[in-house]
Design a protein around this motif. Structure first.
Motif, PDB file in Angstrom:
ATOM      1  N   ALA A 178      10.329  10.659  41.894  1.00  0.00           N
ATOM      2  CA  ALA A 178      10.106   9.729  40.789  1.00  0.00           C
ATOM      3  C   ALA A 178       8.621   9.616  40.470  1.00  0.00           C
ATOM      4  N   VAL A 184      15.473   3.501  43.057  1.00  0.00           N
ATOM      5  CA  VAL A 184      16.140   4.775  42.762  1.00  0.00           C
ATOM      6  C   VAL A 184      17.654   4.618  42.861  1.00  0.00           C
ATOM      7  N   PRO A 218      14.486  11.494  46.136  1.00  0.00           N
ATOM      8  CA  PRO A 218      14.386  10.969  44.760  1.00  0.00           C
ATOM      9  C   PRO A 218      13.272   9.954  44.562  1.00  0.00           C
ATOM     10  N   ASP A 251      23.511   6.703  36.103  1.00  0.00           N
ATOM     11  CA  ASP A 251      24.354   7.871  36.361  1.00  0.00           C
ATOM     12  C   ASP A 251      25.816   7.541  36.658  1.00  0.00           C
ATOM     13  N   ALA A 268      18.886   2.815  39.872  1.00  0.00           N
ATOM     14  CA  ALA A 268      18.847   3.715  38.717  1.00  0.00           C
ATOM     15  C   ALA A 268      20.047   4.644  38.729  1.00  0.00           C
ATOM     16  N   ALA A 269      20.398   5.156  39.911  1.00  0.00           N
ATOM     17  CA  ALA A 269      21.563   6.040  40.025  1.00  0.00           C
ATOM     18  C   ALA A 269      22.844   5.298  39.650  1.00  0.00           C
ATOM     19  N   THR A 303      16.298   9.959  35.924  1.00  0.00           N
ATOM     20  CA  THR A 303      16.736  10.110  37.306  1.00  0.00           C
ATOM     21  C   THR A 303      16.971  11.574  37.631  1.00  0.00           C
ATOM     22  N   PHE A 334      12.410   1.963  35.296  1.00  0.00           N
ATOM     23  CA  PHE A 334      12.710   2.991  36.283  1.00  0.00           C
ATOM     24  C   PHE A 334      11.577   3.997  36.501  1.00  0.00           C
TER      25      PHE A 334
END
Length: 491
Positions: free
Chosen positions: A261, A346, A257, A354, A349-350, A109, A36
């Motif tokens: 990054a 991104v 984002p 998350d 990754a979220a 993130t 990431f």
């Protein structure tokens, strides 16, 4: 060999090269931090070019030249706003965000950073952030696929829908395997190719017209309505709202984002000045080249294009040998892929870090996060393909909506969190919600004040919500103390 076959072979060679980079990066990807954020190992020039390439997308080669082709010099207000945003975001955010995210348990993130910045016990802030990232990035990725569809349709005469699918397969292939390292290093190559295209094409057009001075003179004679900063292509004066809306594009940089990054992935916080300089020079050259393509393209083509966003492609095909044209048209593919891959990364990754990690168990291995992230890339790409299937879609319109949503939801929240020690987690939640929801609602309204670009009211109302709610809620002393200590490291 026919011209179209030469162009096709150039495209194939280009795709083979970036897939090779993806395979190499795959071999170096060992854990979630590598996948990431590339292990936070990007040199300053790589970070800057990667940020620029992932930012500009097909917008720089299709959207901005198309706006200049249709509206003339008045469209430059958007470029001025964006350039200001690039410089300010690098100089005000990059160093602090790099230090802060690393200090906070290597937050990968934006949602993870905000969650740890306020030491929250509940997952609501991370969840809200992840939902807005997924929502607006779907439109952002779709805008890249729309640009790809137009590219393959124009160059090869393919059916638009099939062209979108082929472009999506190309993007997925190397994002899936290489992760951030593949994306960042291919972005460098793609950014340089985009720069080359935006230098060569305007120079050819201008030299064809007898030099820059003569090209400007001809434009003023043949298309005087396009040569004024303060009027649109109908001769009507630009209002304050129109100029503010264009300049407001720059505010979006504080909340993207996929660009943030690159700030987090810098090799060292002290690399920021060099990275900021490279980013500023690269973007300025790109904006000037794109404006020249759109404006002076009128002098090269006998017919008026119904879709101004195809002006770059039309000029390349009319001015260059098919082999050179293939290389320059691959620059459009570069722009599309360099942004779509970053946004997919991104978004994945979220989803993995998350949502999956937070809601489906604390003891998730780094390997399983990478696996979930890769499956998320495929799922999100398929949804974006569905959004991009309308051939009448405009790249600039779709980008504008996604840019506004991300900029308003995250820009004020992240910027204020880096500078104000008394900001609270509740204030952050309010800022993200107010900014994102304002953009969604404002976009549905029209007329009067609602003609202002939705990013501006979204950004202002988000900032106001953060300040008001933070003032009304309690910030634990250890949070503000930790913030001041980290700020002390930055001095």
């Amino acid at each position: 060999m026919s011209g179209q076959w030469l162009v096709a072979l150039t495209f194939i060679a280009y795709l083979a090269l970036i897939l090779a980079i993806g395979v190499y990066a795959y071999q170096r990807t060992k854990d979630a931090s590598d996948y990431f954020l590339g292990g936070r190992s990007l040199p300053p020039a790589v970070a800057a070019l990667s940020a620029g390439a992932s930012d500009m997308s097909g917008w720089l080669l299709l959207g901005l030249p198309g706006a200049a082709y249709a509206s003339g010099l008045s469209s430059a207000w958007i470029a001025i706003g964006l350039f200001s945003g690039i410089v300010l975001s690098w100089t005000t955010m990059a160093r602090r965000l790099r230090i802060y995210t690393y200090a906070l348990d290597d937050a990968l993130t934006v949602p993870a950073y905000l969650h740890r910045r306020f030491n929250l016990e509940h997952p609501y802030l991370r969840t809200v952030c992840a939902i807005f990232i997924l929502l607006f990035f779907l439109f952002y990725v779709a805008s890249g696929l729309i640009a790809g569809g137009k590219l393959f349709e124009t160059v090869f005469g393919w059916d638009y829908q099939w062209a979108v699918v082929i472009g999506a397969i190309a993007v997925i292939s190397y994002t899936l395997f290489g992760g951030f390292l593949a994306v960042s290093w291919t972005d460098v190559f793609q950014g340089l190719l985009m720069s080359l295209a935006l230098v060569i094409v305007p120079i050819m057009v201008i030299s064809d017209e007898g030099g820059f001075g003569n090209a400007v003179h001809l434009m003023r004679e043949q298309h005087p309505e396009l040569m004024h900063w303060m009027t649109d292509n109908t001769g009507a004066a630009l209002g304050v709202a129109a100029i503010l809306s264009s300049l407001a594009w720059g505010l979006g940089y504080f909340g993207q984002p996929h660009i943030l990054a690159r700030f987090k992935a810098l090799r060292h916080p002290d690399d920021m000045p060099v990275a900021a300089t490279v980013a500023a020079v690269w973007s300025l050259a790109g904006f000037l080249g794109a404006m020249c393509v759109g404006l002076f393209g009128h002098l090269e083509l006998a017919q008026t294009l119904p879709d101004g966003e195809r002006i770059f492609m039309a000029l390349v095909e009319s001015l260059f040998h098919p082999l050179v044209a293939g290389i320059l048209l691959a620059a459009i593919l570069s722009a599309i892929m360099s942004t779509a891959d970053s946004q997919l990364l991104v978004s994945s990754a979220a989803l993995a870090e998350d949502l999956y990690h937070v809601w489906f168990g604390k003891k998730v291995t780094s390997e399983s996060l990478v696996s979930v992230g890769r499956w998320a890339v495929v799922a999100l790409s398929l949804i974006a393909v569905g959004v991009a299937m309308d051939p009448d879609s405009k790249v600039l319109d779709v980008v504008a909506y996604a840019w506004a949503g991300l900029g308003a939801a995250f820009g004020p929240t992240i910027l204020i969190s880096l500078y104000w020690s008394r900001m609270t987690g509740t204030g952050a939640i309010a800022g993200v919600l107010v900014g994102g929801i304002t953009v969604v609602i404002w976009k549905q309204l029209s007329g009067g004040i609602f003609d202002i670009y939705e990013l501006l009211p979204g950004f202002v109302l988000s900032a106001a919500a953060i300040v008001l709610v933070s003032a009304l809620t309690h910030c634990p002393e250890e949070i503000s103390t930790r913030h001041r200590q980290l700020l002390g490291q930055k001095q």
